[in-house]
Design an enzyme around this catalytic site. Structure first.
Site, PDB file in Angstrom:
ATOM      1  N   ASP A  14       0.862  -1.178   0.000  1.00 14.37           N
ATOM      2  CA  ASP A  14       0.000   0.000   0.000  1.00 14.37           C
ATOM      3  C   ASP A  14       0.904   1.236   0.000  1.00 14.37           C
ATOM      4  OD1 ASP A  14      -2.397   1.606   0.465  1.00 14.37           O
ATOM      5  OD2 ASP A  14      -1.633   1.816   2.506  1.00 14.37           O
ATOM      6  N   ASP A  16      -0.227   5.172   0.834  1.00  9.72           N
ATOM      7  CA  ASP A  16      -0.499   6.160   1.875  1.00  9.72           C
ATOM      8  C   ASP A  16      -0.636   5.476   3.234  1.00  9.72           C
ATOM      9  OD1 ASP A  16      -0.709   8.391   0.039  1.00  9.72           O
ATOM     10  OD2 ASP A  16      -2.611   7.521  -0.594  1.00  9.72           O
ATOM     11  N   ASP A 176      -1.529  -0.760   5.959  1.00  9.02           N
ATOM     12  CA  ASP A 176      -1.733  -0.189   7.287  1.00  9.02           C
ATOM     13  C   ASP A 176      -3.190  -0.168   7.714  1.00  9.02           C
ATOM     14  OD1 ASP A 176      -2.363   1.916   5.359  1.00  9.02           O
ATOM     15  OD2 ASP A 176      -2.485   3.247   7.101  1.00  9.02           O
TER      16      ASP A 176
END
Length: 231
Positions: A14, A16, A176
């Protein structure tokens, strides 16, 4: 963790909240677009809580917070154009690469193919990764250029598998937040949840990914694990 990752032949990250703390730049781009339309702006903490589902969802949440129904398609389209322009003009003006990430990607890229799988549209994602100095480590960037591609849908993860010629169980998804873990689960991939970023604290109990608190843990596990040879 090393034994659990023996079958891994590629890694998807991922963007961001996983590779880059881009919240300041996302806030700046959102507020710039809102200012052009004469609308109130939002502080960083508020915007950080909206990150993860791409700019269209971000804009929709901002308008909802301002009491707007979101039915004004023309307004949302204008805000998205302003948002994209602001992002491309300064992809990483206020954000930073998380500590240890560059070293992690450099080490892993010598061993495994790496890709980004992000709900950011591809042009914006590539601009951020380039500004962060991380793009050379990645073989591809899979961005959510259409709503149907957006995580938690598995489409981008499966596209990464196809591009790299690996089976889903051979791809590790690192993220995240819940959409990253759900997309990996739906695709049949292993997943690692990082202990930094924006959404790791809200993961539902039924999702039980591997977890790390610092990039060097993943580097040690993957560099020590011997991948299973191709059949």
């Amino acid at each position: 963790m090393r034994d659990e990752l023996r079958a891994i032949r590629a890694v998807a990250f991922d963007l961001d909240g996983t590779l880059v703390d881009s919240a300041p730049d996302i806030q700046r781009a959102l507020n710039s677009s809102l200012r052009r339309e004469g609308r109130p702006r939002f502080d960083l903490d508020r915007v950080r809580g909206w990150i993860g589902d791409g700019p269209d969802a971000l804009i929709a949440r901002a308008l909802e917070a301002q009491g707007c129904s979101g039915d004004d398609v023309a307004l949302r389209a204008r805000l998205r154009r302003w948002f994209d322009a602001a992002t491309l003009a300064a992809p990483l003006a206020g954000g930073t690469v998380y500590p240890g990430i560059a070293e992690l990607l450099e080490a892993l890229s010598r061993r495994l193919p790496l890709v980004a799988v992000t709900n950011k549209p591809t042009p914006l994602a590539r601009a951020v990764l380039d500004a962060a100095g991380l793009l050379p480590y990645l073989q591809a960037v899979h961005g959510a250029d259409e709503p149907a591609l957006r995580k938690p849908a598995p489409a981008m993860v499966l596209a990464a598998c196809a591009r790299l010629a690996v089976e889903p169980h051979e791809l590790l998804m690192v993220g995240d937040a819940e959409p990253d873990m759900r997309s990996a689960h739906a695709a049949g991939c292993r997943a690692v949840l990082v202990g930094w970023g924006y959404g790791h604290a809200t993961l539902p109990a039924w999702l039980d990914p591997l977890r790390i608190t610092a990039p060097h843990e993943l580097r040690a596990a993957l560099c020590a694990a011997e991948p299973i040879p191709n059949a």
